[in-house]
Design a protein around this motif. Structure first.
Motif, PDB file in Angstrom:
ATOM      1  N   THR A 190      24.891  49.787  25.002  1.00 49.45           N
ATOM      2  CA  THR A 190      26.199  49.346  26.534  1.00 49.45           C
ATOM      3  C   THR A 190      26.815  48.519  27.409  1.00 49.45           C
ATOM      4  O   THR A 190      26.839  48.715  28.155  1.00 49.45           O
ATOM      5  N   TYR A 191      26.989  47.542  26.388  1.00 47.57           N
ATOM      6  CA  TYR A 191      28.047  46.666  26.658  1.00 47.57           C
ATOM      7  C   TYR A 191      27.312  46.210  27.479  1.00 47.57           C
ATOM      8  O   TYR A 191      28.488  45.806  28.503  1.00 47.57           O
ATOM      9  N   LEU A 192      27.158  44.933  27.699  1.00 46.69           N
ATOM     10  CA  LEU A 192      26.282  44.200  29.275  1.00 46.69           C
ATOM     11  C   LEU A 192      27.489  42.497  29.013  1.00 46.69           C
ATOM     12  O   LEU A 192      27.375  42.054  28.640  1.00 46.69           O
ATOM     13  N   PRO A 193      27.961  42.622  30.130  1.00 48.30           N
ATOM     14  CA  PRO A 193      28.425  40.856  29.792  1.00 48.30           C
ATOM     15  C   PRO A 193      27.563  40.041  30.004  1.00 48.30           C
ATOM     16  O   PRO A 193      26.239  39.867  30.479  1.00 48.30           O
ATOM     17  N   LYS A 194      28.105  38.843  28.488  1.00 46.79           N
ATOM     18  CA  LYS A 194      27.476  37.824  29.212  1.00 46.79           C
ATOM     19  C   LYS A 194      27.843  36.872  29.670  1.00 46.79           C
ATOM     20  O   LYS A 194      28.809  35.690  30.341  1.00 46.79           O
ATOM     21  N   LEU A 195      26.821  36.851  31.453  1.00 51.01           N
ATOM     22  CA  LEU A 195      27.377  36.299  32.492  1.00 51.01           C
ATOM     23  C   LEU A 195      27.483  34.986  32.770  1.00 51.01           C
ATOM     24  O   LEU A 195      28.369  34.854  33.888  1.00 51.01           O
ATOM     25  N   GLU A 196      26.864  34.334  31.522  1.00 53.01           N
ATOM     26  CA  GLU A 196      27.624  32.331  31.872  1.00 53.01           C
ATOM     27  C   GLU A 196      28.992  32.622  31.854  1.00 53.01           C
ATOM     28  O   GLU A 196      30.191  31.676  31.921  1.00 53.01           O
ATOM     29  N   LYS A 197      29.590  33.858  31.190  1.00 52.97           N
ATOM     30  CA  LYS A 197      31.094  33.275  30.578  1.00 52.97           C
ATOM     31  C   LYS A 197      32.237  34.306  30.958  1.00 52.97           C
ATOM     32  O   LYS A 197      32.844  33.986  31.012  1.00 52.97           O
ATOM     33  N   GLY A 198      31.337  34.767  32.104  1.00 54.62           N
ATOM     34  CA  GLY A 198      32.515  35.533  33.490  1.00 54.62           C
ATOM     35  C   GLY A 198      33.415  36.691  32.594  1.00 54.62           C
ATOM     36  O   GLY A 198      34.216  36.634  33.198  1.00 54.62           O
ATOM     37  N   PRO A 199      33.298  37.531  31.800  1.00 57.90           N
ATOM     38  CA  PRO A 199      33.970  38.516  31.487  1.00 57.90           C
ATOM     39  C   PRO A 199      33.922  39.138  32.343  1.00 57.90           C
ATOM     40  O   PRO A 199      35.204  40.011  32.742  1.00 57.90           O
ATOM     41  N   ASP A 200      33.439  39.865  33.369  1.00 58.15           N
ATOM     42  CA  ASP A 200      32.833  40.461  34.678  1.00 58.15           C
ATOM     43  C   ASP A 200      34.272  39.758  35.560  1.00 58.15           C
ATOM     44  O   ASP A 200      35.177  39.980  36.357  1.00 58.15           O
ATOM     45  N   LEU A 201      34.331  38.457  35.703  1.00 54.68           N
ATOM     46  CA  LEU A 201      35.114  38.125  36.766  1.00 54.68           C
ATOM     47  C   LEU A 201      36.957  38.387  36.089  1.00 54.68           C
ATOM     48  O   LEU A 201      37.628  38.376  36.827  1.00 54.68           O
ATOM     49  N   PHE A 202      36.587  37.758  35.055  1.00 48.79           N
ATOM     50  CA  PHE A 202      38.195  38.212  34.258  1.00 48.79           C
ATOM     51  C   PHE A 202      39.029  39.536  34.056  1.00 48.79           C
ATOM     52  O   PHE A 202      39.933  39.782  34.413  1.00 48.79           O
ATOM     53  N   CYS A 203      37.993  40.532  34.233  1.00 47.98           N
ATOM     54  CA  CYS A 203      38.241  41.613  34.020  1.00 47.98           C
ATOM     55  C   CYS A 203      38.723  41.596  35.731  1.00 47.98           C
ATOM     56  O   CYS A 203      39.731  42.806  35.940  1.00 47.98           O
ATOM     57  N   ASP A 204      37.820  41.428  36.470  1.00 46.37           N
ATOM     58  CA  ASP A 204      38.104  41.311  38.504  1.00 46.37           C
ATOM     59  C   ASP A 204      40.246  40.293  38.305  1.00 46.37           C
ATOM     60  O   ASP A 204      40.681  41.438  39.253  1.00 46.37           O
ATOM     61  N   ILE A 205      39.705  39.883  37.522  1.00 42.91           N
ATOM     62  CA  ILE A 205      40.821  38.372  38.188  1.00 42.91           C
ATOM     63  C   ILE A 205      42.928  40.174  37.040  1.00 42.91           C
ATOM     64  O   ILE A 205      43.429  39.747  38.263  1.00 42.91           O
ATOM     65  N   VAL A 206      41.992  40.571  36.180  1.00 39.19           N
ATOM     66  CA  VAL A 206      43.007  41.161  35.565  1.00 39.19           C
ATOM     67  C   VAL A 206      43.801  42.122  36.487  1.00 39.19           C
ATOM     68  O   VAL A 206      44.385  42.469  36.485  1.00 39.19           O
ATOM     69  N   GLU A 207      42.636  42.629  36.861  1.00 38.61           N
ATOM     70  CA  GLU A 207      42.580  44.413  37.882  1.00 38.61           C
ATOM     71  C   GLU A 207      43.940  44.188  39.140  1.00 38.61           C
ATOM     72  O   GLU A 207      44.220  44.634  39.659  1.00 38.61           O
ATOM     73  N   ASN A 208      43.253  43.089  39.654  1.00 38.94           N
ATOM     74  CA  ASN A 208      43.649  42.773  40.492  1.00 38.94           C
ATOM     75  C   ASN A 208      45.560  41.459  40.716  1.00 38.94           C
ATOM     76  O   ASN A 208      45.794  42.438  41.350  1.00 38.94           O
ATOM     77  N   TYR A 209      45.774  41.629  39.187  1.00 40.34           N
ATOM     78  CA  TYR A 209      46.731  40.888  39.106  1.00 40.34           C
ATOM     79  C   TYR A 209      48.255  42.487  39.102  1.00 40.34           C
ATOM     80  O   TYR A 209      49.024  42.934  39.243  1.00 40.34           O
ATOM     81  N   ASN A 210      46.741  43.216  38.116  1.00 40.45           N
ATOM     82  CA  ASN A 210      47.946  44.592  37.702  1.00 40.45           C
ATOM     83  C   ASN A 210      48.070  45.606  39.142  1.00 40.45           C
ATOM     84  O   ASN A 210      48.545  46.405  39.229  1.00 40.45           O
ATOM     85  N   THR A 211      47.584  45.412  40.004  1.00 40.93           N
ATOM     86  CA  THR A 211      47.272  45.920  41.220  1.00 40.93           C
ATOM     87  C   THR A 211      49.202  45.375  41.737  1.00 40.93           C
ATOM     88  O   THR A 211      49.760  45.937  42.513  1.00 40.93           O
ATOM     89  N   TYR A 212      49.508  44.469  41.413  1.00 36.48           N
ATOM     90  CA  TYR A 212      50.722  43.200  42.516  1.00 36.48           C
ATOM     91  C   TYR A 212      51.370  43.803  41.615  1.00 36.48           C
ATOM     92  O   TYR A 212      53.052  43.504  41.492  1.00 36.48           O
ATOM     93  N   PHE A 213      51.477  43.652  39.772  1.00 34.89           N
ATOM     94  CA  PHE A 213      52.154  43.251  38.856  1.00 34.89           C
ATOM     95  C   PHE A 213      52.217  45.117  37.867  1.00 34.89           C
ATOM     96  O   PHE A 213      51.288  46.328  37.781  1.00 34.89           O
ATOM     97  N   ASP A 214      53.642  45.677  37.772  1.00 35.28           N
ATOM     98  CA  ASP A 214      53.032  46.478  36.868  1.00 35.28           C
ATOM     99  C   ASP A 214      53.668  46.567  35.394  1.00 35.28           C
ATOM    100  O   ASP A 214      53.801  47.368  34.618  1.00 35.28           O
ATOM    101  N   ASN A 215      53.825  45.153  34.977  1.00 32.77           N
ATOM    102  CA  ASN A 215      53.787  45.414  33.521  1.00 32.77           C
ATOM    103  C   ASN A 215      52.521  44.074  32.512  1.00 32.77           C
ATOM    104  O   ASN A 215      52.985  43.226  31.839  1.00 32.77           O
TER     105      ASN A 215
END
Length: 311
Positions: A159-184
């Motif tokens: 099921t791959y649940l995030p260890k919320l204290e480490k914030g992997p969900d937030l990390f992915c949100d940030i990466v996806e945000n950067y990916n919106t503005y950059f194509d590389n």
């Protein structure tokens, strides 16, 4: 004064702290727990394995790395209080953790970040050569995260649940945000239990490079491949990544967890849920971390032990 450190034997960073302490502080240390004046419970979760006569007859120092408050239930509170009876003083690696535990104990609490071994963490100017070594394109924007952040049980049932204290969900949100503005944008991951992040990146169509259990020398090389390291944790004691990146001049941004407010500039710290208006300040962090480089980084620990020693 002789100090003994309990041994977690888990292959985690605490084992490295223990080994580095003994290697550089042999004159005030012992590997025989019964010869010690101070028993340093650096792996506090192993406290029930410590003989009762040690806990009652020695001066006991206890390190609390951090507390994930959303998981701090009645059972964990009871365990903390049961251990607290035997603790003479606490060490924490940051003011954030000191604030956490001060509500549960009236024992002395020393806030001292862990030291940094510059033999392991250092700047490597030949970034293009390093990227070739790891088959990473030189024209990509590489964002890094080196930790463990997927709940273990969820890996077994996929099921791959995030260890919320480490914030992997937030990390992915940030990466996806950067990916919106950059194509590389590509991601560089290290550490085991990264399934949550890899699954999110697969769904977002973002390429990543994964190194499950690299040795320290490889991790330092990976740091030096990065354009940006992101600490997205909700609760942390260090993380040591902040000190390591600051030492080897890896651009880093972080939530206001652990030592981040003590090492990083305000412009490099972001708040969860707010617009990501943040930028690394490499030189600021590099200058702030110098006081923690070995052997200087041991000095405040030695002062703490001398202050609390009954010898």
């Amino acid at each position: 004064m002789k100090i003994y450190i309990n041994d977690p034997s888990e292959g985690w960073i605490v084992d490295r702290f223990r080994n580095e302490w003994y290697a550089h502080n042999n004159n005030i240390s012992t590997k025989n727990k019964y010869d010690a004046d101070i028993f340093w419970m650096i792996a506090n979760w192993k406290w029930r394995e410590i003989p009762l006569d040690i806990l009652t007859n020695k001066t006991v120092a206890c390190t609390i790395h951090h507390i994930a408050m959303q998981k701090f239930n009645q059972e964990q509170y009871d365990e903390f209080m049961a251990r607290d009876r035997y603790v003479d003083f606490y060490h924490v690696p940051c003011e954030n953790t000191k604030n956490q535990i001060s509500q549960f104990t009236n024992k002395p609490i020393y806030s001292i970040p862990f030291w940094v071994n510059t033999s392991n963490w250092y700047d490597i100017p030949e970034r293009e050569q390093l990227r070739k070594e790891f088959k990473i394109d030189s024209d990509k924007m590489i964002i890094g995260s080196f930790q463990r952040d997927t709940e273990g049980q969820s890996i077994k049932n996929e099921t791959y649940l995030p260890k919320l204290e480490k914030g992997p969900d937030l990390f992915c949100d940030i990466v996806e945000n950067y990916n919106t503005y950059f194509d590389n944008v590509e991601v560089l991951l290290a550490g085991y239990r990264r399934q949550y992040v890899m699954n999110r990146l697969n769904l977002a169509g973002i390429k990543y490079h994964y190194f499950e259990k690299p040795d320290i020398q490889t991790v330092n090389k990976l740091y030096n491949c990065l354009d940006l390291y992101v600490v997205s944790a909700r609760y942390e004691g260090g993380p040591q990544a902040i000190l390591e990146c600051s030492t080897n001049k890896t651009p880093i941004i972080s939530t206001a967890v652990g030592v981040a407010p003590e090492i990083l500039s305000n412009e490099s710290i972001f708040n969860i849920g707010e617009e990501l208006e943040v930028s690394p300040n490499i030189e600021f962090a590099h200058n702030k971390v110098k006081d923690l480089w070995m052997p200087l980084g041991f000095d405040k620990f030695i002062e703490m032990f001398r202050e609390e020693s009954n010898v």
